[in-house]
Design an enzyme around this catalytic site. Structure first.
Site, short mmCIF file in Angstrom:
data_model
loop_
_atom_site.label_atom_id
_atom_site.label_comp_id
_atom_site.label_asym_id
_atom_site.label_seq_id
_atom_site.Cartn_x
_atom_site.Cartn_y
_atom_site.Cartn_z
N MET A 1 0.80 -1.30 -0.01
CA MET A 1 0.19 -0.09 0.06
C MET A 1 0.92 1.21 0.04
O MET A 1 0.26 2.62 0.13
CB MET A 1 -0.85 -0.07 1.12
CG MET A 1 -2.02 -1.08 1.31
SD MET A 1 -2.99 -1.27 -0.38
CE MET A 1 -3.70 -2.72 -0.02
N CYS A 2 2.19 1.21 -0.02
CA CYS A 2 2.94 2.32 -0.07
C CYS A 2 2.95 2.94 -1.60
O CYS A 2 3.00 2.44 -2.58
CB CYS A 2 4.44 2.11 0.25
SG CYS A 2 4.76 1.73 1.68
N HIS A 3 3.12 4.21 -1.46
CA HIS A 3 3.03 5.10 -2.82
C HIS A 3 4.30 5.11 -3.51
O HIS A 3 5.40 5.72 -2.44
CB HIS A 3 2.49 6.61 -2.53
CG HIS A 3 1.03 6.65 -2.08
ND1 HIS A 3 0.46 6.47 -1.08
CD2 HIS A 3 -0.02 6.66 -2.99
CE1 HIS A 3 -0.70 6.09 -1.10
NE2 HIS A 3 -1.30 6.66 -2.28
N MET B 1 8.09 4.48 6.01
CA MET B 1 8.18 3.12 5.44
C MET B 1 9.44 3.09 4.73
O MET B 1 10.13 1.88 4.96
CB MET B 1 6.84 2.61 4.68
CG MET B 1 5.77 2.58 5.30
SD MET B 1 5.84 1.61 6.83
CE MET B 1 6.31 -0.11 6.05
N GLU B 2 9.86 4.03 3.90
CA GLU B 2 10.99 4.03 3.15
C GLU B 2 12.41 3.80 4.12
O GLU B 2 13.18 3.02 4.16
CB GLU B 2 11.37 5.25 2.22
CG GLU B 2 10.23 5.10 1.04
CD GLU B 2 8.69 5.34 1.47
OE1 GLU B 2 7.94 5.24 0.44
OE2 GLU B 2 8.41 5.72 2.61
N ASP C 1 23.60 -11.30 5.71
CA ASP C 1 24.02 -12.22 4.51
C ASP C 1 25.41 -12.31 4.27
O ASP C 1 26.07 -13.27 3.91
CB ASP C 1 23.17 -11.69 3.28
CG ASP C 1 23.59 -12.34 1.92
OD1 ASP C 1 23.40 -13.52 2.24
OD2 ASP C 1 24.29 -11.69 1.23
#
EC number: 4.6.1.17
Length: 158
Positions: A75-77, A114-115, A129
């Site tokens: 749902m992120c733009h 969110m970014e 990793d």
């Protein structure tokens, strides 16, 4: 009670319409950590990890993740990001913990929390990793929003 904007008339999730919101400068800072053993700490700080320069690769991974957040979070733009900075500090008193700080900035109609959080997570996962061949017991710590500025909801400071 305010109307839930993230659901359509059928009660299903939707991407919110932000077309009427004003463009403002918005920033977000997220943090996370990666706890490693003493061997990995020395290998990272001495540039002895076989896969390469851990912090440089993790930094680039974080930047790439911030730019690709809408590809990961449904749902992120998509946003025109204006700046992304990933920095590192070591905490070595009681353990060997890499502290990761991500700052993201845009001028747009929705925030960049969110970014910043996605970038912090991808940075930590990349450290894991690159070092897992030495020890799989690496612990990725709490990931959280430290602060945000701009937008209708105002500023936030943890």
């Amino acid at each position: 009670m305010s109307e839930f904007t993230h659901f359509n008339e059928q009660g299903r999730a939707r991407m919110v319409d932000i077309s009427e919101k004003n463009d403002t400068v918005r920033t977000a800072v997220a943090r996370t950590s990666v706890e490693v053993n003493e061997t990995i700490y020395h290998k990272i700080t001495n540039g002895d990890i076989e896969k390469g320069d851990v912090l440089s690769v993790a930094q680039v991974a974080g930047i790439m993740a911030a730019k690709k957040t809408p590809d990961w979070i449904p749902m992120c733009h998509p946003l025109p990001l204006k700046g992304i900075d990933v920095t590192f500090d070591w905490e070595t008193e009681e353990s060997y913990t890499l502290l990761i700080r991500v700052s993201v900035k845009t001028k747009g109609s929705t925030g960049v929390e969110m970014e910043a959080l996605t970038a912090a997570s991808a940075t930590a996962l990349t450290v894991y990793d690159m070092c897992k061949a030495v020890d799989k017991g690496i612990v990725i710590g709490a990931t959280y929003l430290e602060e945000k500025t701009g937008g209708k909801s105002g500023d936030y400071q943890r």
